[in-house]
Design a protein around this motif. Sequence first.
Motif, short mmCIF file in Angstrom:
data_model
loop_
_atom_site.label_atom_id
_atom_site.label_comp_id
_atom_site.label_asym_id
_atom_site.label_seq_id
_atom_site.Cartn_x
_atom_site.Cartn_y
_atom_site.Cartn_z
N THR A 97 0.76 -1.33 -0.02
CA THR A 97 -0.09 -0.01 0.07
C THR A 97 0.91 1.13 0.04
N SER A 180 -10.81 6.05 -12.46
CA SER A 180 -10.72 6.74 -10.87
C SER A 180 -9.26 6.20 -10.43
N ARG A 182 -8.30 5.26 -7.65
CA ARG A 182 -8.44 3.78 -6.61
C ARG A 182 -8.28 2.66 -7.92
N ARG A 183 -9.12 2.96 -9.04
CA ARG A 183 -9.19 1.80 -9.89
C ARG A 183 -7.98 1.44 -10.64
#
Length: 280
Positions: A97, A180, A182-183
Amino acid sequence: MSPTLLFFRRLFRRKLVLAAALVLLSLLLGALLAPWVTPFKPDAMRLARRLKPPSDVNWLGTDEFGRDILSRIIFGARASLGIGAAVVAVSMTIGTTIGLFAGYFRRLDAPVMRVVDAMMALPDILLAIFLVAVLGASAFNVVFALSIVYTPRVVRVVRASTLVVRELPFVEAARALGVSTRRILGVHVLLNVASPVLVQATFIFAYAVLAEAGLSFLGAGVPPETPTWGTMIASGQQFADDAFWVVLFPGIAIVLAALSLQVLGDGLRDMLDPKLRKAL
């Protein structure tokens, strides 16, 4: 031929990688099936049979309390490999992450990597000992300490791969189409950095097994009453001169686990890297 079958066929083309996978699978199965495959309970003490050499009753001998070493090694695999797997899961989740964000967002790159560089400048085992000493000796704290130690390694790998992937045409096309962030990170970038992350996971697994054994040996890891390979060596070292088997066989288990993970990681790296795959 299905993609999964083709993947394993290429991976196990080298006999050494296949042997390493079989050794690791045996250790994992032994850990999972420990209550059903061990000849004795790991904490069953029989002082009349203390420090007995390997025999047809106790295949790997007994320790200073008459406990069966084979049973304790198999049960110890649960703790040693379980801690290693937990460290991999935590460090991979957090490191991936952070690495994705640091590599994709330019503003985060410099401050995040300075922190990562500072953490990696500290010796791994010393940092782990310090954290466990502050938090206390327990399996949870060992996992927490080793996860902090190995997360920066994952961050560096993921960040380096993300820097390359974010400039590729398909990522730029996704941005132009209004996909987006995030995608883009979760699908387009993450899937394309999965290969080096998978290889790094096998190496961290091996490092964590060795580090846990080192911490337990130094008395800064799992409590002595919990059978792990490191605690077995620590408790048996004073008897090693007269009963070498109390430290030899747990040591062999550590070497087999770490070596099989390293060889499997090398095999994955060679297969997933296009340049190295052509040389096979």
